[in-house]
Scaffold this motif. Structure first.
Motif, PDB file in Angstrom:
ATOM      1  N   ILE A   5      10.961  -4.416  10.792  1.00 16.65           N
ATOM      2  CA  ILE A   5      12.243  -4.696  10.423  1.00 16.65           C
ATOM      3  C   ILE A   5      12.753  -3.645   9.503  1.00 16.65           C
ATOM      4  O   ILE A   5      12.126  -3.703   8.396  1.00 16.65           O
ATOM      5  N   ASP A   6      13.729  -2.990   9.965  1.00 17.95           N
ATOM      6  CA  ASP A   6      14.374  -1.999   8.790  1.00 17.95           C
ATOM      7  C   ASP A   6      15.463  -2.475   8.106  1.00 17.95           C
ATOM      8  O   ASP A   6      16.442  -3.048   8.910  1.00 17.95           O
ATOM      9  N   MET A   7      15.230  -3.105   6.877  1.00 16.77           N
ATOM     10  CA  MET A   7      16.602  -3.581   5.977  1.00 16.77           C
ATOM     11  C   MET A   7      17.115  -2.633   5.049  1.00 16.77           C
ATOM     12  O   MET A   7      16.742  -1.795   4.422  1.00 16.77           O
ATOM     13  N   HIS A   8      18.715  -2.888   5.082  1.00 18.03           N
ATOM     14  CA  HIS A   8      19.353  -1.975   4.372  1.00 18.03           C
ATOM     15  C   HIS A   8      20.394  -2.871   3.590  1.00 18.03           C
ATOM     16  O   HIS A   8      21.190  -3.803   4.372  1.00 18.03           O
ATOM     17  N   ASP A   9      20.660  -2.944   2.282  1.00 21.01           N
ATOM     18  CA  ASP A   9      21.542  -3.572   1.570  1.00 21.01           C
ATOM     19  C   ASP A   9      22.496  -2.803   1.015  1.00 21.01           C
ATOM     20  O   ASP A   9      22.478  -1.962  -0.009  1.00 21.01           O
ATOM     21  N   GLU A  10      23.772  -2.488   1.708  1.00 20.58           N
ATOM     22  CA  GLU A  10      24.951  -1.495   1.644  1.00 20.58           C
ATOM     23  C   GLU A  10      25.456  -2.168   0.117  1.00 20.58           C
ATOM     24  O   GLU A  10      26.176  -1.280  -0.382  1.00 20.58           O
ATOM     25  N   THR A  11      25.474  -3.522  -0.108  1.00 21.67           N
ATOM     26  CA  THR A  11      26.398  -4.009  -1.141  1.00 21.67           C
ATOM     27  C   THR A  11      25.625  -3.931  -2.548  1.00 21.67           C
ATOM     28  O   THR A  11      26.254  -4.118  -3.608  1.00 21.67           O
TER      29      THR A  11
END
Length: 160
Positions: A5-11
């Protein structure tokens, strides 16, 4: 059985624990659904402006929404499942899940439960879409929503 699982938080608003909670739930759901080991999924957390752009550009709906998923493998009635794999044995790409953090916060407050529960629900909803579940008609909706409830309950993330 482990998926990547590749997770990104742009916020830049979520803390590590919140992202880990989502990841753990998705791993649990993938195992429960028998997803092949090594499959990959991307989860991106965005703001309302970004999800509205995506919703407008890809779904012709010019408004923010809570979650959008893009499956790499589309399964239609009577179609064979296509697995993208190169000669080096590249992993199965399930697709992308995009979640609006402000919408999740708003809905958690509206439904009277935690942000953890709402983020988990939205991520699971997106994953089930990637696995071929849908809610285009009443019977499919019942099947998908029953599956969501079962997984969330088994995981211990019931609705308040």
């Amino acid at each position: 059985m482990m998926i990547q699982i590749d997770m990104h938080d742009e916020t830049s608003t979520l803390v590590e624990e919140q992202m880990q909670d989502v990841e753990k739930l998705l791993l649990f759901a993938a195992e429960k659904e028998g997803v092949q080991s090594g499959a990959e999924v991307s989860v991106t957390f965005v703001d309302n402006h970004r999800i509205q752009e995506i919703n407008r550009d890809y779904r012709d709906k010019d408004k923010p929404t809570d979650v959008i998923s893009f499956a790499m493998e589309e399964l239609g009635e009577g179609e064979l499942e296509i697995t993208y794999e190169n000669e080096q044995g590249a992993p199965r790409m399930l697709g992308d899940i995009i979640i609006s953090v402000p919408k999740a916060e708003e809905q958690a407050s509206e439904y009277g439960h935690s942000l953890k529960r709402e983020l988990g629900f939205l991520a699971l909803h997106g994953l089930l879409h990637l696995l071929g579940y849908d809610h285009e008609n009443e019977s499919d909706e019942k099947e998908m929503f029953d599956k969501q409830k079962e997984i969330l309950n088994d995981y211990g993330l019931q609705r308040s």
